[in-house]
Design a protein around this motif. Structure first.
Motif, mmCIF file in Angstrom:
data_model
loop_
_atom_site.group_PDB
_atom_site.id
_atom_site.type_symbol
_atom_site.label_atom_id
_atom_site.label_comp_id
_atom_site.label_asym_id
_atom_site.label_seq_id
_atom_site.Cartn_x
_atom_site.Cartn_y
_atom_site.Cartn_z
ATOM 1 N N CYS A 76 1.006 -0.698 -0.105
ATOM 2 C CA CYS A 76 -0.206 -0.467 0.295
ATOM 3 C C CYS A 76 0.674 1.121 0.191
ATOM 4 O O CYS A 76 1.818 1.407 0.617
ATOM 5 C CB CYS A 76 -1.049 -0.135 1.411
ATOM 6 S SG CYS A 76 -1.917 1.512 1.683
ATOM 7 N N ASN A 78 0.001 4.569 0.955
ATOM 8 C CA ASN A 78 0.139 4.560 2.377
ATOM 9 C C ASN A 78 0.627 4.027 3.271
ATOM 10 O O ASN A 78 1.089 4.592 4.346
ATOM 11 C CB ASN A 78 -1.527 5.331 2.455
ATOM 12 C CG ASN A 78 -1.807 6.204 3.754
ATOM 13 O OD1 ASN A 78 -0.564 7.586 3.685
ATOM 14 N ND2 ASN A 78 -2.218 6.063 4.892
ATOM 15 N N CYS A 79 -0.004 3.064 4.073
ATOM 16 C CA CYS A 79 0.825 2.278 5.215
ATOM 17 C C CYS A 79 1.222 1.641 5.185
ATOM 18 O O CYS A 79 2.122 0.601 6.094
ATOM 19 C CB CYS A 79 -0.933 1.678 5.707
ATOM 20 S SG CYS A 79 -1.305 0.372 4.690
ATOM 21 N N HIS A 80 2.158 1.343 3.379
ATOM 22 C CA HIS A 80 3.324 0.366 3.221
ATOM 23 C C HIS A 80 2.747 -1.155 3.853
ATOM 24 O O HIS A 80 3.989 -1.503 3.447
ATOM 25 C CB HIS A 80 4.506 1.074 3.495
ATOM 26 C CG HIS A 80 4.702 2.675 2.752
ATOM 27 N ND1 HIS A 80 4.829 2.615 1.890
ATOM 28 C CD2 HIS A 80 5.262 3.873 3.974
ATOM 29 C CE1 HIS A 80 5.114 4.472 2.404
ATOM 30 N NE2 HIS A 80 5.052 4.631 3.779
ATOM 31 N N ARG A 81 1.673 -1.161 4.009
ATOM 32 C CA ARG A 81 1.965 -2.746 4.489
ATOM 33 C C ARG A 81 1.835 -3.637 3.401
ATOM 34 O O ARG A 81 1.372 -3.292 2.492
ATOM 35 C CB ARG A 81 1.213 -2.919 4.910
ATOM 36 C CG ARG A 81 0.729 -2.713 6.613
ATOM 37 C CD ARG A 81 -0.658 -3.306 7.420
ATOM 38 N NE ARG A 81 -1.964 -2.741 7.411
ATOM 39 C CZ ARG A 81 -3.095 -2.714 7.475
ATOM 40 N NH1 ARG A 81 -3.320 -3.140 8.755
ATOM 41 N NH2 ARG A 81 -3.794 -2.286 6.511
ATOM 42 N N TYR A 101 -3.498 1.257 -2.706
ATOM 43 C CA TYR A 101 -3.882 1.139 -1.920
ATOM 44 C C TYR A 101 -4.364 -0.194 -1.190
ATOM 45 O O TYR A 101 -5.261 -0.805 -1.704
ATOM 46 C CB TYR A 101 -4.927 1.848 -2.441
ATOM 47 C CG TYR A 101 -4.034 3.507 -2.386
ATOM 48 C CD1 TYR A 101 -3.252 4.213 -1.469
ATOM 49 C CD2 TYR A 101 -4.199 4.290 -3.295
ATOM 50 C CE1 TYR A 101 -2.479 5.774 -2.250
ATOM 51 C CE2 TYR A 101 -3.597 5.312 -3.536
ATOM 52 C CZ TYR A 101 -2.765 6.079 -3.146
ATOM 53 O OH TYR A 101 -2.185 7.109 -3.419
ATOM 54 N N CYS A 106 -6.620 4.803 3.012
ATOM 55 C CA CYS A 106 -5.088 5.009 3.040
ATOM 56 C C CYS A 106 -4.924 6.158 1.481
ATOM 57 O O CYS A 106 -4.136 6.345 1.681
ATOM 58 C CB CYS A 106 -4.823 3.467 2.684
ATOM 59 S SG CYS A 106 -3.810 2.824 4.237
ATOM 60 N N LYS A 109 -6.303 9.910 2.930
ATOM 61 C CA LYS A 109 -5.045 10.025 3.141
ATOM 62 C C LYS A 109 -3.632 10.646 2.642
ATOM 63 O O LYS A 109 -3.296 11.238 2.587
ATOM 64 C CB LYS A 109 -4.483 9.495 4.638
ATOM 65 C CG LYS A 109 -3.522 9.550 5.944
ATOM 66 C CD LYS A 109 -3.343 8.571 6.679
ATOM 67 C CE LYS A 109 -2.006 9.360 7.339
ATOM 68 N NZ LYS A 109 -1.349 8.486 8.918
ATOM 69 N N HIS A 110 -3.027 9.648 1.951
ATOM 70 C CA HIS A 110 -2.486 9.399 1.293
ATOM 71 C C HIS A 110 -2.758 11.140 -0.074
ATOM 72 O O HIS A 110 -1.158 11.615 0.030
ATOM 73 C CB HIS A 110 -2.108 8.122 -0.368
ATOM 74 C CG HIS A 110 -0.297 8.304 -0.938
ATOM 75 N ND1 HIS A 110 -0.300 7.740 -1.818
ATOM 76 C CD2 HIS A 110 0.889 7.982 -0.199
ATOM 77 C CE1 HIS A 110 0.836 8.420 -2.351
ATOM 78 N NE2 HIS A 110 1.564 8.132 -1.316
#
Length: 156
Positions: A76, A78-81, A101, A106, A109-110
């Motif tokens: 992702c 945004n959260c990089h998971r 995403y 996410c 927010k991004h």
């Protein structure tokens, strides 16, 4: 007429490769995930234009697009998971098709944090003009020189 058309389209891959190289210098190890400073959407934009033009460097452009897309869709934006952590596939930005995403939260927010600066609309042929490309390169170069100055200052 075909030769003139080909001559105008050749720089697409060169632009993509130059932005990627300068971005890699600026952000070694692909730390270009900072919203508002991600060069990947612009690199993908120009590489895709090169593929569509089908003039020169098409195979290189295809490989570049495939490798960048594989890298970007692995987590992702945004959260990089990692993508494998989610039950559903990551969803691609519908505007630039360069980042993925895990969900709407996410993505929103991004966008607010700066993806709106990086995002290049792909619909139609609304390419940034040449002056925009020059500005991008100059911006990356100036950031690189600032980085060197900062590193030099840290040494003293």
């Amino acid at each position: 007429e075909e030769a003139a058309k080909a001559e105008r389209q050749v720089p697409y891959f060169f632009r993509a490769a130059t932005l990627l190289e300068l971005g890699g210098i600026q952000c070694p190890g692909h730390t270009a995930t900072l919203p508002g400073h991600n060069f990947i959407p612009k690199v993908l934009y120009w590489a895709r234009k090169s593929v569509a033009a089908n003039v020169e460097n098409t195979n290189e452009a295809i490989k570049l697009v495939e490798s960048l897309e594989a890298m970007e869709q692995s987590s992702c934006a945004n959260c990089h998971r990692p993508a494998h952590c989610f039950s559903e596939q990551l969803k691609r930005c519908v505007r630039c098709k360069a980042v993925w995403y895990c969900g709407r939260g996410c993505q929103q927010k991004h966008w607010k944090e700066g993806h709106k600066i990086d995002c290049i609309k792909l619909e139609g042929d609304t390419a940034p003009d040449d002056s925009d490309s020059v500005k991008e390169v100059l911006q990356l170069l100036s950031l690189e020189s600032l980085k060197h100055m900062w590193e030099d200052e840290k040494k003293t």
